[in-house]
Design a protein around this motif. Structure first.
Motif, mmCIF file in Angstrom:
data_model
loop_
_atom_site.group_PDB
_atom_site.id
_atom_site.type_symbol
_atom_site.label_atom_id
_atom_site.label_comp_id
_atom_site.label_asym_id
_atom_site.label_seq_id
_atom_site.Cartn_x
_atom_site.Cartn_y
_atom_site.Cartn_z
ATOM 1 N N PHE A 50 19.980 49.247 74.060
ATOM 2 C CA PHE A 50 19.657 49.722 73.004
ATOM 3 C C PHE A 50 18.291 49.988 72.490
ATOM 4 O O PHE A 50 17.193 49.069 72.567
ATOM 5 C CB PHE A 50 20.842 49.354 72.054
ATOM 6 N N VAL A 51 18.016 50.666 71.807
ATOM 7 C CA VAL A 51 17.071 51.224 71.349
ATOM 8 C C VAL A 51 17.230 49.899 69.963
ATOM 9 O O VAL A 51 18.073 49.256 69.651
ATOM 10 C CB VAL A 51 16.716 52.497 70.148
ATOM 11 N N ALA A 52 16.157 49.343 69.429
ATOM 12 C CA ALA A 52 15.674 48.394 68.645
ATOM 13 C C ALA A 52 16.158 48.565 67.300
ATOM 14 O O ALA A 52 16.751 47.799 66.781
ATOM 15 C CB ALA A 52 14.364 48.426 68.716
ATOM 16 N N ALA A 53 16.606 49.941 66.441
ATOM 17 C CA ALA A 53 17.258 50.194 65.764
ATOM 18 C C ALA A 53 17.540 51.562 65.414
ATOM 19 O O ALA A 53 16.767 52.482 65.944
ATOM 20 C CB ALA A 53 16.150 50.552 64.339
ATOM 21 N N GLY A 54 18.760 51.996 64.632
ATOM 22 C CA GLY A 54 19.459 52.770 64.808
ATOM 23 C C GLY A 54 20.090 53.744 65.633
ATOM 24 O O GLY A 54 20.431 54.810 65.831
ATOM 25 N N ALA A 55 20.676 53.159 66.323
ATOM 26 C CA ALA A 55 21.271 53.452 68.286
ATOM 27 C C ALA A 55 22.968 53.044 67.471
ATOM 28 O O ALA A 55 23.178 52.608 66.127
ATOM 29 C CB ALA A 55 21.443 52.435 68.938
ATOM 30 N N ALA A 56 23.496 54.269 67.737
ATOM 31 C CA ALA A 56 24.718 55.013 67.559
ATOM 32 C C ALA A 56 26.181 55.132 68.695
ATOM 33 O O ALA A 56 26.202 54.850 69.718
ATOM 34 C CB ALA A 56 24.614 56.419 66.961
ATOM 35 N N VAL A 57 26.976 53.769 68.114
ATOM 36 C CA VAL A 57 27.547 53.340 69.322
ATOM 37 C C VAL A 57 28.966 53.032 69.013
ATOM 38 O O VAL A 57 29.903 53.052 67.714
ATOM 39 C CB VAL A 57 27.495 52.024 69.593
ATOM 40 N N ASP A 58 29.764 54.688 69.115
ATOM 41 C CA ASP A 58 31.651 54.556 68.931
ATOM 42 C C ASP A 58 32.325 55.194 70.653
ATOM 43 O O ASP A 58 32.011 55.410 71.561
ATOM 44 C CB ASP A 58 31.452 56.058 68.458
ATOM 45 N N ALA A 61 38.771 53.898 70.194
ATOM 46 C CA ALA A 61 39.578 52.718 69.457
ATOM 47 C C ALA A 61 39.327 50.855 68.337
ATOM 48 O O ALA A 61 39.355 51.198 67.866
ATOM 49 C CB ALA A 61 40.920 53.111 70.379
ATOM 50 N N LEU A 62 38.243 51.112 69.452
ATOM 51 C CA LEU A 62 37.488 49.963 69.769
ATOM 52 C C LEU A 62 35.885 49.926 68.126
ATOM 53 O O LEU A 62 36.489 49.085 66.964
ATOM 54 C CB LEU A 62 36.743 49.734 70.560
ATOM 55 N N GLY A 63 36.021 50.806 67.672
ATOM 56 C CA GLY A 63 35.210 51.015 66.488
ATOM 57 C C GLY A 63 33.955 51.469 66.891
ATOM 58 O O GLY A 63 33.612 52.310 67.880
ATOM 59 N N SER A 64 33.218 52.346 65.763
ATOM 60 C CA SER A 64 32.006 52.869 65.328
ATOM 61 C C SER A 64 31.121 51.634 65.300
ATOM 62 O O SER A 64 31.270 50.700 63.932
ATOM 63 C CB SER A 64 32.110 54.256 64.883
ATOM 64 N N PHE A 65 29.669 51.695 65.586
ATOM 65 C CA PHE A 65 28.740 50.530 65.292
ATOM 66 C C PHE A 65 27.515 51.064 65.527
ATOM 67 O O PHE A 65 27.052 51.705 65.988
ATOM 68 C CB PHE A 65 29.078 49.241 65.752
ATOM 69 N N ASP A 66 26.979 49.867 64.798
ATOM 70 C CA ASP A 66 25.073 50.181 65.594
ATOM 71 C C ASP A 66 25.414 49.311 66.687
ATOM 72 O O ASP A 66 26.230 48.615 66.375
ATOM 73 C CB ASP A 66 24.294 50.379 64.477
ATOM 74 N N ALA A 67 24.063 48.763 67.670
ATOM 75 C CA ALA A 67 24.025 48.213 69.179
ATOM 76 C C ALA A 67 24.069 46.763 68.311
ATOM 77 O O ALA A 67 24.845 46.411 69.389
ATOM 78 C CB ALA A 67 22.046 48.222 69.609
ATOM 79 N N GLU A 131 35.292 58.545 79.885
ATOM 80 C CA GLU A 131 33.901 59.112 79.883
ATOM 81 C C GLU A 131 33.183 58.596 78.752
ATOM 82 O O GLU A 131 33.189 59.033 77.912
ATOM 83 C CB GLU A 131 34.165 60.759 79.763
ATOM 84 N N TYR A 132 31.412 58.137 79.574
ATOM 85 C CA TYR A 132 30.762 58.025 78.386
ATOM 86 C C TYR A 132 29.687 59.377 78.054
ATOM 87 O O TYR A 132 29.534 60.238 78.996
ATOM 88 C CB TYR A 132 29.951 56.446 78.906
ATOM 89 N N ARG A 149 29.392 57.219 73.336
ATOM 90 C CA ARG A 149 29.717 57.102 72.508
ATOM 91 C C ARG A 149 30.967 57.767 74.276
ATOM 92 O O ARG A 149 30.695 57.871 75.310
ATOM 93 C CB ARG A 149 30.016 58.948 71.970
ATOM 94 N N PHE A 150 32.444 56.659 73.931
ATOM 95 C CA PHE A 150 33.433 57.119 74.863
ATOM 96 C C PHE A 150 34.632 57.228 74.454
ATOM 97 O O PHE A 150 35.071 57.300 73.859
ATOM 98 C CB PHE A 150 32.971 54.749 75.349
ATOM 99 N N GLU A 151 34.843 57.933 75.378
ATOM 100 C CA GLU A 151 36.873 58.570 75.354
ATOM 101 C C GLU A 151 37.379 58.522 76.309
ATOM 102 O O GLU A 151 36.506 58.645 77.217
ATOM 103 C CB GLU A 151 36.506 59.950 74.965
ATOM 104 N N GLN A 152 38.188 58.206 75.872
ATOM 105 C CA GLN A 152 39.346 57.216 77.004
ATOM 106 C C GLN A 152 40.215 58.438 77.119
ATOM 107 O O GLN A 152 40.608 59.063 76.932
ATOM 108 C CB GLN A 152 40.204 56.129 75.987
ATOM 109 N N TYR A 153 40.561 57.968 78.899
ATOM 110 C CA TYR A 153 41.072 59.439 78.906
ATOM 111 C C TYR A 153 42.695 59.456 79.328
ATOM 112 O O TYR A 153 43.352 59.481 79.177
ATOM 113 C CB TYR A 153 41.277 60.238 80.645
ATOM 114 N N TRP A 154 42.937 57.684 80.099
ATOM 115 C CA TRP A 154 44.264 57.154 80.305
ATOM 116 C C TRP A 154 43.939 55.970 80.682
ATOM 117 O O TRP A 154 43.373 55.501 80.941
ATOM 118 C CB TRP A 154 45.138 57.679 81.269
#
Length: 168
Positions: A50-58, A61-67, A131-132, A149-154
């Motif tokens: 990931f980038v050194a600062a400011g990454a968006a990780v979603d 259900a696990l949550g949203s975070f920076d790296a 899907e990522y 970003r990750f979206e679970q299908y099943w």
């Protein structure tokens, strides 16, 4: 007799096409390093994707975070041990890459995830797909993930009983 040189416009077009192909291959290698870091339980290699600062990780259900926050969650979950053995066993396969190079320093990509996890604390096996949707940028001369970003299908979770043999 050597071939005639390409006209300037054709040479420029060829150079741009080669640069795009090189960027796509570098981004594929980056995503594969990310997936291998997950399975190898390597939070340092995971974070370096990931980038050194400011990454968006979603991760839904696990949550949203920076790296850094996601790396901490990764360590907490993936590195659990009981009697010196891992209790969370993961397998990540990223398939069907669809990468769009926007310019020399920005790209986007979609990947299908095939995921399997054995959880020896809850005695379960989970199989999941989704899907990522990623954004990539060049940082310090290499491609990095700026957003993931990750979206679970099943998914399906089933019990693992004492008749199941697990080797590690």
């Amino acid at each position: 007799m050597p071939p005639a040189p390409l006209p300037q416009s054709e040479e420029t077009d060829l150079m741009q096409r080669v640069a795009r192909l090189e960027a796509v291959e570098a981004i594929k290698a980056l995503k594969h390093r990310y997936l291998r870091a997950c399975d190898a339980k390597d939070p340092k290699a995971f974070r370096e994707c990931f980038v050194a600062a400011g990454a968006a990780v979603d991760y839904g259900a696990l949550g949203s975070f920076d790296a850094d926050g996601m790396a901490a969650v990764f360590e907490k979950i993936a590195l659990q041990k009981v009697d010196g053995k891992n209790v969370i066993l993961d397998m990540h396969h990223g398939t069907h890459p669809d990468i769009t190079v926007l310019d020399a320093e920005r790209a986007s990509g979609k990947w299908t995830l095939k995921f399997r996890q054995v959880n020896l604390i809850e005695n379960t096996e989970t199989v999941m797909t989704g899907e990522y949707d990623d954004e990539y940028v060049v940082e310090d001369g290499g491609w990095k993930i700026a957003a993931c970003r990750f979206e679970q299908y099943w998914s399906i979770t089933r019990p693992v009983d004492e008749t199941c043999r697990i080797a590690q």
